[in-house]
Enzyme design. Structure first.
Site, short mmCIF file in Angstrom:
data_model
loop_
_atom_site.label_atom_id
_atom_site.label_comp_id
_atom_site.label_asym_id
_atom_site.label_seq_id
_atom_site.Cartn_x
_atom_site.Cartn_y
_atom_site.Cartn_z
N HIS A 23 0.86 -1.18 0.00
CA HIS A 23 0.00 0.00 0.00
C HIS A 23 0.90 1.23 0.00
O HIS A 23 1.74 1.40 0.88
CB HIS A 23 -0.92 0.03 1.22
N CYS A 24 0.70 2.10 -0.99
CA CYS A 24 1.55 3.28 -1.13
C CYS A 24 0.75 4.53 -0.78
O CYS A 24 -0.22 4.87 -1.47
CB CYS A 24 2.07 3.38 -2.56
N PRO A 25 1.12 5.24 0.28
CA PRO A 25 0.38 6.45 0.63
C PRO A 25 0.54 7.56 -0.40
O PRO A 25 -0.33 8.43 -0.50
CB PRO A 25 1.00 6.85 1.98
N ASN B 66 -2.12 6.97 -2.55
CA ASN B 66 -3.34 6.74 -1.77
C ASN B 66 -4.07 5.49 -2.25
O ASN B 66 -5.30 5.50 -2.44
CB ASN B 66 -4.27 7.96 -1.86
N ASN B 67 -3.34 4.42 -2.46
CA ASN B 67 -3.95 3.20 -2.97
C ASN B 67 -2.98 2.04 -2.80
O ASN B 67 -1.79 2.23 -2.58
CB ASN B 67 -4.30 3.36 -4.45
#
Length: 298
Positions: free
Chosen positions: A155-157, A160-161
């Site tokens: 999950h990559c902030p 945002n996904n």
């Protein structure tokens, strides 16, 4: 002695573990529910910061370095390249953020759905107790998205996904284009510093000399930081694709239960069949091929 992973699988093989009576049928999707967007405060802030930093670089490159330049061809050439790469970077970011990464239908672990799978002897399905879904092979639950994601890498902030089966191409393109514009910005900053040192600082920019120096130093720091970060991320993503092993699978050292393919075929699975210029376009949706996603063969 069995590992915790094997003990978990033994529990999941028990018929009572699925408990389909505890799962409500998934809500029907309608036309207004087609856009994917994660309502996570941290991710939204990171996404806004990403766009702000790209626009800041755009401002400094265009208004501080290119427009004051005396060579029109130099300004036009570099302006087209930088703006084109920046546009592709932001388009890739938007696609990575607003594309369903491969979420498993929530609450599909119902009795009717399990019966519709028509499982054969030797086949078993796994249920996620958090989102009440039948987990496909290589799917993992994301605590931020609150869904099971097929071929979830991480999950990559910043987007945002989750990075998963359906949006990994866009994430790779995003890291590549950000690395390219960062490298390009650093080269332009170096040339502009040389130009300003050789000429009068008051003539090499429309801003005052102190403001020009501060803007260029900030852009240099931003470009160097994101060049290193995105270049490393791009390299790890390409390696993950070529080895057909997601970041979570590498971290957990999961046993390989899927067919091994060539590196070139793995690239085609992510970027589409066959190889074409569309691989570099965030607007081209890749064809991942067909797979039996909801069954394990053990």
């Amino acid at each position: 002695m069995k590992s915790p992973a094997h003990r978990t699988r033994d529990i999941e093989r028990q018929a009572g573990y699925l408990k389909p009576e505890h799962c409500a049928p998934p809500p029907p999707r309608n036309g207004s529910d087609t856009m994917w967007f994660i309502r996570d405060g941290c991710g939204i802030v990171c996404g806004v910061i990403t766009w702000f930093l790209v626009f800041y670089a755009e401002f400094v490159v265009v208004f501080v370095m290119l427009l004051p330049a005396k060579n029109v061809v130099y300004s036009l050439f570099n302006g087209v390249i930088f703006n084109g790469l920046a546009f592709l970077a932001l388009a890739s970011h938007a696609k990575a953020m607003c594309t369903d990464p491969g979420a498993v239908p929530k609450g599909n672990a119902t009795k009717e759905f399990i019966e519709s799978l028509q499982l054969k002897p030797g086949q078993v399905v796994y249920k996620c107790p958090k989102c009440c879904s039948i987990k496909p092979d290589r799917a993992h639950h994301c605590s931020v998205c609150k869904r099971c994601i097929k071929k979830m890498d991480h999950h990559c902030p910043w987007v945002n996904n989750c990075v998963g089966e359906n949006n990994q191409k866009y994430f790779v393109l995003f890291t590549m284009y950000i690395a390219l514009i960062s490298f390009h910005a650093l080269i332009l900053v170096a040339f502009h510093f040389v130009f300003c040192i050789e000429e009068d600082w008051t003539k090499c920019s429309n801003f005052s000399p102190p403001a020009t120096v501060i803007l260029l130093i900030l852009l240099c720091f931003e470009g160097l930081l994101f060049l290193i970060f995105t270049a490393v991320m791009f390299g790890t993503q390409v390696h993950s694709i070529c080895t057909d092993e997601t970041g979570i699978e590498q971290l957990k050292k999961e046993e390989r239960r899927w067919a091994k393919k060539s590196k070139w075929m793995n690239m085609k699975v992510v970027f589409g069949h066959p190889f074409s210029i569309a691989w570099l376009s965030p607007f081209a949706t890749p064809d991942h091929g067909k797979a039996d996603l909801y069954q394990y063969i053990v």
